[in-house]
Design a protein around this motif. Sequence first.
Motif, PDB file in Angstrom:
ATOM      1  N   THR A 311     -10.075  -9.828 -44.627  1.00  0.00           N
ATOM      2  CA  THR A 311     -11.489  -9.670 -44.998  1.00  0.00           C
ATOM      3  C   THR A 311     -11.886  -8.196 -44.962  1.00  0.00           C
ATOM      4  O   THR A 311     -11.651  -7.502 -43.976  1.00  0.00           O
ATOM      5  N   ILE A 312     -12.494  -7.730 -46.050  1.00  0.00           N
ATOM      6  CA  ILE A 312     -12.979  -6.348 -46.068  1.00  0.00           C
ATOM      7  C   ILE A 312     -14.304  -6.299 -45.312  1.00  0.00           C
ATOM      8  O   ILE A 312     -15.220  -7.073 -45.598  1.00  0.00           O
ATOM      9  N   THR A 313     -14.392  -5.365 -44.362  1.00  0.00           N
ATOM     10  CA  THR A 313     -15.620  -5.267 -43.570  1.00  0.00           C
ATOM     11  C   THR A 313     -16.470  -4.075 -43.956  1.00  0.00           C
ATOM     12  O   THR A 313     -17.677  -4.091 -43.770  1.00  0.00           O
ATOM     13  N   ALA A 314     -15.852  -3.005 -44.452  1.00  0.00           N
ATOM     14  CA  ALA A 314     -16.640  -1.809 -44.747  1.00  0.00           C
ATOM     15  C   ALA A 314     -15.945  -0.945 -45.781  1.00  0.00           C
ATOM     16  O   ALA A 314     -14.714  -0.920 -45.871  1.00  0.00           O
ATOM     17  N   LEU A 315     -16.774  -0.240 -46.549  1.00  0.00           N
ATOM     18  CA  LEU A 315     -16.249   0.702 -47.546  1.00  0.00           C
ATOM     19  C   LEU A 315     -17.093   1.974 -47.539  1.00  0.00           C
ATOM     20  O   LEU A 315     -18.320   1.911 -47.611  1.00  0.00           O
ATOM     21  N   ASP A 316     -16.407   3.095 -47.432  1.00  0.00           N
ATOM     22  CA  ASP A 316     -17.069   4.389 -47.575  1.00  0.00           C
ATOM     23  C   ASP A 316     -16.393   5.094 -48.745  1.00  0.00           C
ATOM     24  O   ASP A 316     -15.207   5.403 -48.693  1.00  0.00           O
ATOM     25  N   HIS A 317     -17.142   5.274 -49.807  1.00  0.00           N
ATOM     26  CA  HIS A 317     -16.560   5.782 -51.049  1.00  0.00           C
ATOM     27  C   HIS A 317     -17.318   7.042 -51.453  1.00  0.00           C
ATOM     28  O   HIS A 317     -18.496   6.987 -51.795  1.00  0.00           O
ATOM     29  N   LYS A 318     -16.622   8.167 -51.393  1.00  0.00           N
ATOM     30  CA  LYS A 318     -17.249   9.425 -51.801  1.00  0.00           C
ATOM     31  C   LYS A 318     -16.564   9.909 -53.079  1.00  0.00           C
ATOM     32  O   LYS A 318     -15.350  10.088 -53.111  1.00  0.00           O
ATOM     33  N   ILE A 319     -17.377  10.116 -54.095  1.00  0.00           N
ATOM     34  CA  ILE A 319     -16.815  10.494 -55.392  1.00  0.00           C
ATOM     35  C   ILE A 319     -17.471  11.792 -55.852  1.00  0.00           C
ATOM     36  O   ILE A 319     -18.697  11.870 -55.968  1.00  0.00           O
ATOM     37  N   VAL A 337     -21.653   4.782 -61.643  1.00  0.00           N
ATOM     38  CA  VAL A 337     -20.558   4.486 -60.714  1.00  0.00           C
ATOM     39  C   VAL A 337     -21.075   4.498 -59.267  1.00  0.00           C
ATOM     40  O   VAL A 337     -20.613   3.727 -58.430  1.00  0.00           O
ATOM     41  N   GLY A 338     -22.060   5.337 -59.014  1.00  0.00           N
ATOM     42  CA  GLY A 338     -22.636   5.377 -57.659  1.00  0.00           C
ATOM     43  C   GLY A 338     -23.262   4.056 -57.237  1.00  0.00           C
ATOM     44  O   GLY A 338     -23.398   3.768 -56.050  1.00  0.00           O
ATOM     45  N   LEU A 339     -23.616   3.240 -58.214  1.00  0.00           N
ATOM     46  CA  LEU A 339     -24.192   1.930 -57.903  1.00  0.00           C
ATOM     47  C   LEU A 339     -23.120   0.848 -57.809  1.00  0.00           C
ATOM     48  O   LEU A 339     -23.349  -0.214 -57.255  1.00  0.00           O
ATOM     49  N   SER A 340     -21.947   1.143 -58.348  1.00  0.00           N
ATOM     50  CA  SER A 340     -20.962   0.073 -58.566  1.00  0.00           C
ATOM     51  C   SER A 340     -19.598   0.344 -57.952  1.00  0.00           C
ATOM     52  O   SER A 340     -18.640  -0.355 -58.248  1.00  0.00           O
ATOM     53  N   ALA A 341     -19.492   1.373 -57.106  1.00  0.00           N
ATOM     54  CA  ALA A 341     -18.175   1.783 -56.606  1.00  0.00           C
ATOM     55  C   ALA A 341     -17.638   0.890 -55.485  1.00  0.00           C
ATOM     56  O   ALA A 341     -16.684   1.263 -54.800  1.00  0.00           O
ATOM     57  N   ILE A 342     -18.208  -0.312 -55.311  1.00  0.00           N
ATOM     58  CA  ILE A 342     -17.547  -1.294 -54.446  1.00  0.00           C
ATOM     59  C   ILE A 342     -16.491  -2.050 -55.253  1.00  0.00           C
ATOM     60  O   ILE A 342     -15.696  -2.796 -54.689  1.00  0.00           O
ATOM     61  N   GLY A 343     -16.522  -1.856 -56.590  1.00  0.00           N
ATOM     62  CA  GLY A 343     -15.622  -2.664 -57.413  1.00  0.00           C
ATOM     63  C   GLY A 343     -16.032  -4.124 -57.321  1.00  0.00           C
ATOM     64  O   GLY A 343     -17.052  -4.448 -56.701  1.00  0.00           O
ATOM     65  N   PRO A 344     -15.242  -5.009 -57.914  1.00  0.00           N
ATOM     66  CA  PRO A 344     -15.626  -6.418 -57.944  1.00  0.00           C
ATOM     67  C   PRO A 344     -15.308  -7.123 -56.625  1.00  0.00           C
ATOM     68  O   PRO A 344     -14.573  -8.113 -56.596  1.00  0.00           O
ATOM     69  N   TYR A 345     -15.827  -6.604 -55.553  1.00  0.00           N
ATOM     70  CA  TYR A 345     -15.522  -7.146 -54.224  1.00  0.00           C
ATOM     71  C   TYR A 345     -16.799  -7.467 -53.451  1.00  0.00           C
ATOM     72  O   TYR A 345     -17.840  -6.864 -53.683  1.00  0.00           O
ATOM     73  N   ARG A 346     -16.650  -8.384 -52.529  1.00  0.00           N
ATOM     74  CA  ARG A 346     -17.750  -8.743 -51.633  1.00  0.00           C
ATOM     75  C   ARG A 346     -17.568  -7.914 -50.368  1.00  0.00           C
ATOM     76  O   ARG A 346     -16.625  -8.128 -49.608  1.00  0.00           O
ATOM     77  N   ILE A 347     -18.431  -6.928 -50.173  1.00  0.00           N
ATOM     78  CA  ILE A 347     -18.285  -6.046 -49.022  1.00  0.00           C
ATOM     79  C   ILE A 347     -19.645  -5.920 -48.339  1.00  0.00           C
ATOM     80  O   ILE A 347     -20.616  -5.483 -48.965  1.00  0.00           O
ATOM     81  N   PRO A 348     -19.734  -6.291 -47.066  1.00  0.00           N
ATOM     82  CA  PRO A 348     -21.052  -6.313 -46.424  1.00  0.00           C
ATOM     83  C   PRO A 348     -21.604  -4.936 -46.058  1.00  0.00           C
ATOM     84  O   PRO A 348     -22.812  -4.737 -46.079  1.00  0.00           O
ATOM     85  N   ASN A 349     -20.725  -4.015 -45.695  1.00  0.00           N
ATOM     86  CA  ASN A 349     -21.204  -2.721 -45.217  1.00  0.00           C
ATOM     87  C   ASN A 349     -20.662  -1.619 -46.117  1.00  0.00           C
ATOM     88  O   ASN A 349     -19.452  -1.435 -46.224  1.00  0.00           O
ATOM     89  N   VAL A 350     -21.586  -0.911 -46.741  1.00  0.00           N
ATOM     90  CA  VAL A 350     -21.169  -0.005 -47.816  1.00  0.00           C
ATOM     91  C   VAL A 350     -21.900   1.323 -47.730  1.00  0.00           C
ATOM     92  O   VAL A 350     -23.102   1.369 -47.451  1.00  0.00           O
ATOM     93  N   SER A 351     -21.156   2.386 -47.991  1.00  0.00           N
ATOM     94  CA  SER A 351     -21.772   3.682 -48.240  1.00  0.00           C
ATOM     95  C   SER A 351     -21.087   4.297 -49.449  1.00  0.00           C
ATOM     96  O   SER A 351     -19.865   4.416 -49.485  1.00  0.00           O
ATOM     97  N   ILE A 352     -21.877   4.640 -50.447  1.00  0.00           N
ATOM     98  CA  ILE A 352     -21.324   5.312 -51.635  1.00  0.00           C
ATOM     99  C   ILE A 352     -22.089   6.618 -51.847  1.00  0.00           C
ATOM    100  O   ILE A 352     -23.322   6.623 -51.810  1.00  0.00           O
ATOM    101  N   ASP A 353     -21.352   7.689 -52.033  1.00  0.00           N
ATOM    102  CA  ASP A 353     -21.957   8.946 -52.472  1.00  0.00           C
ATOM    103  C   ASP A 353     -21.286   9.330 -53.769  1.00  0.00           C
ATOM    104  O   ASP A 353     -20.072   9.555 -53.802  1.00  0.00           O
ATOM    105  N   SER A 354     -22.064   9.396 -54.815  1.00  0.00           N
ATOM    106  CA  SER A 354     -21.520   9.782 -56.113  1.00  0.00           C
ATOM    107  C   SER A 354     -22.231  11.069 -56.496  1.00  0.00           C
ATOM    108  O   SER A 354     -23.435  11.087 -56.721  1.00  0.00           O
TER     109      SER A 354
END
Lengths: 784, 154
Positions: A311-319, A337-354
Motif C-alpha cells: 500500500t502506498i502511504t505517501a508521495l513527495d514529488h518535486k518537479i 502536471v502539478g495537479l496530477s503528479a500522483i499518477g493514476p494511483y490512490r495515495i492519501p498523503n501527497v505533496s507536489i511541487d511543480s
Amino acid sequence: MNKYKFVGKPIVRIDGREKVSGAAIYGDDIDFGPNLLYAEIVESTEAHAIIKSIDTSEAEKVEGVFKVFTGKDFPYKFGLYMKDRYIFAQDKVRFVGEQVAAVIGRTPQAAKKGAQLVKVEYKPLPVVTNQMDALKKDSVLLHPDLGEYPHVPWFFPKPKTNVAHWRKTRKGDLEKGFKEADLVFEDEYFVPRYAHCAIETHVAIGKYDLGGRLTVWSSSQSPHTQRHLFAEALAPMGLTHKDVRVIAPHVGGGFGGKAGVTMEIIPAALATKLKGYAVKLRWTRQQEFVNTYQRLGVVAKLKVGVKKDGTITALDHKIYWDAGAYVEYGANVVNAVGLSAIGPYRIPNVSIDSVCVYTNLPPGGAYRGFGYSEMLFGLESHMTQIAHKLGMDEVKFRLKNAIKEGDKTAYGADMNPNGLLECIEKVAKEIDWGKKIVSKDPKKAIGKGFSLFWKAPAMPPNASSSAFLKFNEDASINLIISGMDIGQGYQTVMAQIAAEVLSVPPSKIRVETPDTDRNPYEWQTVASHITWSSGNAVKKAAIDAKEQILALVERVFVIPKDQLYLEDEAVKCTTRKNFNLPLRDFVVNGIMTEDGTFKGGPINARGMFLPEFSSANSDPETSQGGHPNVHYTVGAGALILEVDKDTGKMHVIKAVEAIDAGQAINPDLIKGQITGGLLQGLATVLYEDMRYDEKGKLLNPNFTDYKIPTAMDVPDEIVPIIVEVPQPDGPFGARGIGEHTMLPAAPMIANAVEDAIGIRIKSMPFTAEKVAMAMLNLKNKKGK
Amino acid sequence: MAKIKFILNNEMRTVDVEPNETLLDVLRDKMGVKSPKCGCDRGDCGACAVMIDGKSVRSCLVFAIEVNGQEVTTLEGISQPKLTKLQEAFIQFNSFQCGYCAPGVIISATELLNNNPHPDLEEIKEALSGNLCRCTGYQPIFEAIMDVSRKRKK
Ligand code: FES
Ligand code: FES
C-alpha cells in the motif's frame, strides 16, 4: 452488441480521398499571386544579451527588399496564459534564434539577402541553460519585470526570481504518511527537451487589406485562439475581433507545436504595417526546431512511502521544469502536471511541487502529452523500483494501488468512472506478464516493461466548443465546426456523431477546415478534449436539427412527436408502419400541404458545450477546493524489448497498449493513434537526442542529426486494446485518447531495460551508446 | 534564366528557371503543382518526392534545369484519370493522418510496386525508409501496400 449504426464503426476517413490524391491544401499551398511579399527573420545569435543597436541600412539597399522592421515597430506583448512574450525582441534577447528583426522582400531570395546584412550589436549577459542553475540565488534573472506580467489567476509567479509559476498540491499529512510506511524510497529522474517534428513546418500569411481588415492564413491547431491573441496584441492599432479573421487550411501535423500562437504573430503584425499586401512567413526546418515551442525539460525528485503489503502511504514529488525563455503557454504544462503528479494511483498523503523555471533556451510549450510523459517517466520508473524493493510483482503492486472511480485525486475531486484495472489486466495477459523470455542469441537479452498512464485535458474551466449544422436539398449535411483535423480524424469522428443522431451516413456529411468568420467558436484543438467537447457540441447541434425536423412533421401531419423517429435518412413513425418521409423531400424546401402552401424551410441547427462544473479556484498553497480537470483518461502499456549486450542496441519485439476511450467513436482511428503515438513516444526514449552547447545554441536542428523514427524503426508487433467504460458527460460516452498513446513509452523501456540487463537508467534518452556504457560500467565494477 | 521543356504529368510544359532553382520550388511556385511538399529542403524527409522517368527522386535536391527533356510525374499525375488501387487501399486502411507525407509516400510505394509487385515487409520498410511520417507509426501504410500486393495476381 453495437447499439449504434455509425458510432463505434471503423469508418474510413472522410478526408482520405483528398489526402491521397494531393487535393488537400495546406498553408504553403495557397496561392497569393505575384504581389505577395516574403518575410525573412533576423535571429538572435546570443542566448541572453542586451540589444545595443540594430543597423538596417545595408539591408534596405538590397534590390527587392521592400522594408525592414524591428522591435521598435511592434512594442507589443502577447501570451496565452501569461503575457511575457514579445512580437519582436525589444531591448533584450533571451534565446538563440529569437526574432529580432524582419526583412520584407519581393522574393524570398531578396529577403534572405537583406536579413544577412542587418547588423545587430549585442552586449552579452550571463546565460543560464539549466533550470537547477536558474533556481540558484545568484542566477541571472531573465525577466526582472516578472511581477508586472498579466497572467491567469491560477498562476503564481515569484517576482525577482526565475520562477514563472509554482503549482503546489498538498493532501493529507505527508509526515504521517511516511511514518506509516515500512519502506521509503527516493530517487531522481531526468528528461531532456524534445521537438515535435511535424513534417509540415509552421507557415502563416498575413494580409491587412485596404478596407482595414486583417486576415491570417495559418497552419494552426488554434484558429480562434489565434484570432483572439492577434486581436488582443494588435488592439493598440485599433483592430477588434471582428476585424481579424483566421483561416486554417489542412495542418501537416501538430502534436501541440501548432497550438496557441508562436511565429504566426509575426506575419499578423507585419501585415498591419504593409497595408494592401499579403506577407508570408514560412519556417525552415531549422527555425521549426528552435523558434516554435519545444517540449520542456524535467528534473524530478521522487520520494514514495509504502507498507510491506504494497500500500502506498505517501508521495513527495518535486518537479523542476526547464521552461525556456518565455512560458506564456509552457507554464500551463507545469500547472497541469502539478495537479496530477500522483499518477493514476490512490495515495492519501501527497505533496507536489511543480516549478516553472525560466532558462535561456527556446520557449517550452504544449507537446503531445502536455508534461505527463515527462512526469510519468520518473513516476513509473519509481513504482517499478519500489515494487522490486518490496519483493512484489510490479503489476500486482499497480493493481493494488490503481485509482478507482470515486477515489480522491490529489486536489480532492472525485476520480471519474474508468477502466484502469481492466486495462492493466488485459495488457498483462496479452504480454504474458510474469513469463520470462530468454533469447536464443547469447548476445541478446530480453526484458519486459510495464507502465500505467493517465492524463486530463489541461484547459481553462470555460474552454468551450460550438457547432453549426445545415442541411442541403438532398439531405446531405455541412457540419461547420472549428476544431482542427491535425490527423487524429476529428472531421470523421464529428461526422459519425452527427450521423448517429440524424440517421444520415457520414459519407453524406461534409466537414471543412475552419474560417473564424464563418465557423462558430472553438477554444483550441489541444488537450485531447476535442472528441469530448466538440463532440458534445456537434451532438447537440444534431439534436437541435432533429427537433426542428420532428416538430415540423408533427405540425404538418398531426402525429405526436414522441411517435416519430429518424431512420435511414427518413422520418418514420412508431404507430403508422408505412409512414416514411425522406429527409431530402423537405429539409430545405419544406413540406407541401393540401392547399399548395409550404411549411418549414431550411433546417439550420446549432450546439455548444462548456463544462459548467469546472473551476480553477483553489487554495494556492494546497490546490484543494476546485475542479480544475474535467476528467482523466487512463490506460496501461507493456512491451518486450531485446537489448544487444555488446552494442546496447534495442529493439521492440512487441508492444501492447490498452486505453479507456469511454466509447470508441471510430476504433480504427483509435488504433491509428496507438500505433502512431506509441512510436512517437518510443522515439523520445530510443532515438531523439537534442544537443545544446553551453551557450544555449541547438547543435542538431535537422533530421540528419535529430533522428525521428523511419519505417525501419517500427516495433515488430503492436497490439492496441480499446477499453470502454463510458464517460457520463461524453458524446455517447466518449473521451479523448490522442495524446495518451505516447505516455507510457519511456517508462516501459526503462523498466524493460532493467528487466533485461539489470541496469536502471534514470535519464532519457536511452541511446544505444548510453546503454552500452552502462553495461560496461557494470562489468568493470563487478570485475573489481 | 533558361527555358526548359519537359513532360509534367503527361503534358509538355515549358518554364523559365534560374540555374540554382530546385525542381521542388519550380513545380510549386512556377507551375502550380502543389502535391510535392517541403518538409526539410535538404533531402531528409521525402515529402517532396516525385518521379523522373519513373524513378523516385527528392525534388528538393534536384535542380529544375536538370529535368529538361525528361518526364516528371507527381501525385497529381498518378491520380489521373482515377485513383490507383494503391491509393484506394491507403483510403481503406486509414493509412494517413495529417496527410503531409502522403504525396512522397505514395510516390515511393508506387515505384516499389512497379518494380516489385509482391514485396515482403522488409522490402516495403526499405523502400519507405526515406519517407518520414510523424503521425502514423507507418503500420497502416505497410498494411495497405501488402493488401494491394496480396490482391494482385501472382
Ligand atoms: S523536402 Fe525534400 S527531402 Fe525533405
Ligand atoms: S500522416 Fe502526418 S506525416 Fe504522415
